[in-house]
Design a protein around this motif. Structure first.
Motif, PDB file in Angstrom:
ATOM      1  N   UNK A 215     -20.388 -11.804  50.918  1.00  0.00           N
ATOM      2  CA  UNK A 215     -20.191 -12.631  49.736  1.00  0.00           C
ATOM      3  C   UNK A 215     -20.194 -11.801  48.470  1.00  0.00           C
ATOM      4  N   UNK A 216     -20.041 -12.462  47.336  1.00  0.00           N
ATOM      5  CA  UNK A 216     -20.005 -11.762  46.059  1.00  0.00           C
ATOM      6  C   UNK A 216     -21.358 -11.203  45.671  1.00  0.00           C
ATOM      7  N   UNK A 217     -21.352 -10.335  44.668  1.00  0.00           N
ATOM      8  CA  UNK A 217     -22.576  -9.711  44.185  1.00  0.00           C
ATOM      9  C   UNK A 217     -22.259  -8.680  43.130  1.00  0.00           C
ATOM     10  N   UNK A 218     -23.303  -8.066  42.614  1.00  0.00           N
ATOM     11  CA  UNK A 218     -23.123  -7.023  41.607  1.00  0.00           C
ATOM     12  C   UNK A 218     -22.574  -5.761  42.264  1.00  0.00           C
ATOM     13  N   UNK A 219     -22.216  -4.792  41.437  1.00  0.00           N
ATOM     14  CA  UNK A 219     -21.696  -3.535  41.951  1.00  0.00           C
ATOM     15  C   UNK A 219     -22.713  -2.843  42.840  1.00  0.00           C
ATOM     16  N   UNK A 220     -24.005  -2.902  42.448  1.00  0.00           N
ATOM     17  CA  UNK A 220     -25.048  -2.298  43.277  1.00  0.00           C
ATOM     18  C   UNK A 220     -25.165  -3.020  44.613  1.00  0.00           C
ATOM     19  N   UNK A 221     -24.969  -4.343  44.619  1.00  0.00           N
ATOM     20  CA  UNK A 221     -25.071  -5.092  45.872  1.00  0.00           C
ATOM     21  C   UNK A 221     -23.954  -4.719  46.848  1.00  0.00           C
ATOM     22  N   UNK A 222     -22.810  -4.342  46.313  1.00  0.00           N
ATOM     23  CA  UNK A 222     -21.662  -4.035  47.162  1.00  0.00           C
ATOM     24  C   UNK A 222     -21.548  -2.553  47.504  1.00  0.00           C
ATOM     25  N   UNK A 223     -22.529  -1.758  47.137  1.00  0.00           N
ATOM     26  CA  UNK A 223     -22.420  -0.307  47.319  1.00  0.00           C
ATOM     27  C   UNK A 223     -22.338   0.099  48.784  1.00  0.00           C
ATOM     28  N   UNK A 224     -22.891  -0.696  49.681  1.00  0.00           N
ATOM     29  CA  UNK A 224     -22.815  -0.330  51.101  1.00  0.00           C
ATOM     30  C   UNK A 224     -21.366  -0.234  51.565  1.00  0.00           C
TER      31      UNK A 224
END
Length: 467
Positions: A215-224
């Motif tokens: 799902x969506x999220x901040x840039x840090x959340x999507x870093x994986x």
């Protein structure tokens, strides 16, 4: 610290270790846990597992250390040149009289640092060809099994499963992973490789299509999903892969490596399978069009056959007409044969009247042959007489140049055992067998005396040449 000062001094006296401990207490008591922003530099990893580095800005540099026990909980892997915010405790290192930061956690210093790191990684992977369009594989039209890599909890997996069930129910395998935080990238990459490692026809069916979703999220959340391990696993996947990370405005590096990017997880399900009802409707339309086309073709062929049938005459009538023509031709043939024979006989009689009798022809040819034979005999006699006269004139000349006439005048021809003429006395050695040929016969002789000296050439006697 000594309690009394020497006479004349009012300053306290410290031992080196006492001073170092006092400074350490002061620093740790004054600052405690702090957050420091700076760029990582001088990064070194030791076999012990500890990591040593420094944080710097444009004016200063701070030494730092990450103990082995804190490395798994850092939150990101430290790299040189990355601007971070480090959380930890300020302390001293007495052996070198320095102070350092014991880091407990790292985080990127704002989106600018993250984006710069992501862009640098994107360029490097693009240079390796991982994002080339030639590497993209087409998606299967109707996959038999779909593998999904996502969190087992949350709205993402529910939305995908619900959308697949609505459009075209398929068998689904879910590989649960963490989609953010420490270890998430390793789990996602392992899930992609795990699906690819499943054998064909095994107990667990091998997917025909993979969906990596979050799902969506901040840039840090999507870093994986910007991690190099995940990107390389997606690029090397032998199974076609759809990336569905974040919302439509979110872009991660796995989107470049995937065979197809979906703006949302729900859209990924829509791209994975067609609408079954639409397919059935489309097949019904194709079936109806095919039936209509076949019926139209059959009708056209029937009409053409009927038109052709009307053009074909009645068969009994055709046979009767043919029989009548055959009878007429037979009657005319009987009359024509007699007429033809009479015509040919009359023409033969006219020709026979003009031909001479064979006996006359033979007699004329015999007379002509006798005349030619007589002329030929006369010509041969004249030719033989002329040749005999020329031969008689040449015989005396042949006798004149023949060596037989020389032998008749008393000369002899000397030859060796091989029959070759001996023309020099030097060629005769004592005891050599020689042959002597006279005009009336031959004789044998043996050479005597000494061989001729090889000096000045002896004058040849003047005599007539034998040959």
């Amino acid at each position: 610290m000594q309690e009394t000062a020497p006479p004349g001094h009012n300053l306290p006296e410290f031992a080196v270790s006492e001073l170092a401990a006092a400074i350490r207490r002061t620093l740790e008591g004054e600052f405690g846990r702090i957050r420091v922003r700076g760029e990582i530099t001088e990064l070194k990893r030791y076999p012990s597992g500890h990591v040593y580095l420094a944080l710097k800005d444009e004016n200063a540099k701070l030494a730092a250390v990450i103990w082995k026990s804190a490395v798994p909980r850092l939150g990101l892997a430290p790299e040189n040149g990355v601007e971070v915010i480090a959380t930890g405790r300020l302390t001293t290192y007495a052996d070198r009289s320095t102070y350092q930061l014991q880091i407990e956690r790292l985080e990127y210093a704002g989106e600018g640092a993250l984006l710069a790191r992501i862009e640098a990684l994107r360029r490097r992977l693009a240079a390796e060809g991982l994002f080339d369009a030639a590497r993209k594989r087409p998606l299967p039209r109707i996959p038999r099994v779909i593998g999904i890599v996502t969190s087992p909890r949350g709205a993402v997996i529910r939305d995908i499963l619900h959308r697949l069930a609505d459009r075209f129910p398929r068998e689904v395998l879910v590989w649960p992973v963490a989609v953010q935080g420490q270890g998430a990238a390793e789990q996602i990459a392992a899930a992609i490789r795990g699906f690819n490692a499943l054998p064909e026809g095994g107990a667990i069916p091998r997917p025909d299509l993979l969906i990596v979703a979050r799902g969506g999220g901040s840039l840090e959340d999507l870093m994986a999903f910007n991690d190099e391990t995940v990107v390389r696993a997606a690029a090397s996947s032998a199974i076609p892969l759809i990336s569905a990370v974040g919302h439509e405005t979110d872009t991660t590096l796995i989107d470049f490596a995937a065979d197809l990017r979906a703006p949302t997880p729900t859209a990924a399900a829509e791209l994975a399978v067609p609408v079954r009802v639409d397919l059935v409707r489309h097949l019904d339309q194709l079936r109806a069009r095919a039936s209509s086309a076949i019926a139209r073709i059959v009708n056209e062929r029937r009409l053409r056959l009927e038109r052709a049938e009307r053009l074909i005459p009645d068969l009994p009538t055709l046979i009767a007409a043919g029989q009548q023509r055959l009878d007429d031709r037979a009657a005319r043939l009987d009359t024509a044969i007699g007429t033809l024979l009479a015509t040919r006989r009359h023409a033969l009689d006219r020709i026979a009247a003009r031909l001479p009798h064979p006996r006359e022809t033979i007699a004329a040819r015999r007379a002509a042959l006798e005349l030619v034979s007589q002329r030929l005999q006369d010509r041969i006699g004249r030719v033989l007489a002329a040749a005999e006269a020329r031969l008689g004139a040449l015989a005396p000349r042949l006798d004149a140049v023949s060596y037989q006439s020389v032998l008749a005048r008393g000369f002899a021809l000397v030859t060796d055992q091989a029959g070759h003429a001996v023309t020099s006395a030097r060629a005769v050695t004592p005891g050599k067998r020689l042959g002597l040929r006279f005009a009336d016969g031959e004789a044998r002789a043996i050479g005597e005396g000494t061989a001729a000296r090889r000096g000045l050439p002896r004058p040849e006697p003047e005599q007539e040449r034998l040959l």
